[in-house]
Design a protein around this motif. Sequence first.
Motif, mmCIF file in Angstrom:
data_model
loop_
_atom_site.group_PDB
_atom_site.id
_atom_site.type_symbol
_atom_site.label_atom_id
_atom_site.label_comp_id
_atom_site.label_asym_id
_atom_site.label_seq_id
_atom_site.Cartn_x
_atom_site.Cartn_y
_atom_site.Cartn_z
ATOM 1 N N PHE A 107 -30.563 102.243 175.927
ATOM 2 C CA PHE A 107 -31.811 102.733 175.325
ATOM 3 C C PHE A 107 -31.989 104.218 175.629
ATOM 4 N N ASP A 108 -32.428 104.944 174.613
ATOM 5 C CA ASP A 108 -32.587 106.392 174.731
ATOM 6 C C ASP A 108 -33.801 106.738 175.590
ATOM 7 N N PRO A 109 -33.807 107.924 176.189
ATOM 8 C CA PRO A 109 -35.020 108.408 176.857
ATOM 9 C C PRO A 109 -36.178 108.454 175.865
ATOM 10 N N GLY A 110 -37.367 108.177 176.351
ATOM 11 C CA GLY A 110 -38.530 108.191 175.471
ATOM 12 C C GLY A 110 -39.618 107.284 175.981
ATOM 13 N N ILE A 111 -40.647 107.114 175.167
ATOM 14 C CA ILE A 111 -41.823 106.315 175.537
ATOM 15 C C ILE A 111 -41.864 105.073 174.657
ATOM 16 N N TYR A 112 -41.831 103.921 175.286
ATOM 17 C CA TYR A 112 -41.851 102.641 174.593
ATOM 18 C C TYR A 112 -43.180 101.947 174.905
ATOM 19 N N SER A 126 -41.508 106.589 171.004
ATOM 20 C CA SER A 126 -41.768 108.016 170.790
ATOM 21 C C SER A 126 -40.814 108.815 171.661
ATOM 22 N N PRO A 127 -40.149 109.824 171.115
ATOM 23 C CA PRO A 127 -39.272 110.669 171.934
ATOM 24 C C PRO A 127 -40.075 111.411 173.000
ATOM 25 N N SER A 134 -42.257 109.263 165.837
ATOM 26 C CA SER A 134 -42.434 107.950 166.442
ATOM 27 C C SER A 134 -42.039 106.869 165.451
ATOM 28 N N GLU A 135 -41.691 105.711 166.000
ATOM 29 C CA GLU A 135 -41.285 104.583 165.164
ATOM 30 C C GLU A 135 -41.932 103.318 165.685
#
Length: 218
Positions: A107-112, A126-127, A134-135
């Motif tokens: 999983f990529d760095p970011g906010i889940y 969100s990155p 955001s997705e």
Amino acid sequence: MSEKRKRIFREAIFIVPFMLIVTVVSLAGMFMVGRTPRDMVGILKRNFTSDSSMNIDSYVGYESKKYDLEYYYGDTSECVKYAQFSSNSKGDTPTCTLTLFESRDGFDPGIYTIEWFYSQEYVTYSPLEGEGESESNIASDVPITYNMVKSYEWESQLVNYEADFEQYKGFKVLGFLSVYSWDSAERENILWGLGGNPKELYSYLHNSKDEYKKVVFV
């Protein structure tokens, strides 16, 4: 109140804070000369008898409507914070947010973020630092991401480290500091807290003197 009781009360007012200060200074001093939580537990095991009345369930099943965790890995020379997790189950729309500061488990760095909209649970990515868009997806459409975020909950951590399955030893220090130690398949685990509140979980590889993982309540 009799004079004897007054004297005992006055002495207690001085002695209790003094003992707390001495304990904090002593622990800080031991860490400054290179002691680790693993060393601390070793000292407790060698010099004290574990308290059979202590029950780790109060920390394993710790329930709070709102809490924040920080995740670290490191050794004696370096400590890196790689994730932060927040849970808020107050009200009718509970949310939890995981921030990854580096890639973890694919999983990529970011906010889940897991949250509810119109009776539907969503997972939003969100990155970091707003770089990119955001997705959002319905949780049932992204079960792997959903389960990854949930794996950072406190209860999941204790299950991962087998705290509720393995034998453990419990120690009470000065009546308010609780320390638990147990071995899982590959690791030596240490959990300490104040009163009924867990504070830090350390996990060391059996075959490594220095490497550890750490989960901290903030």
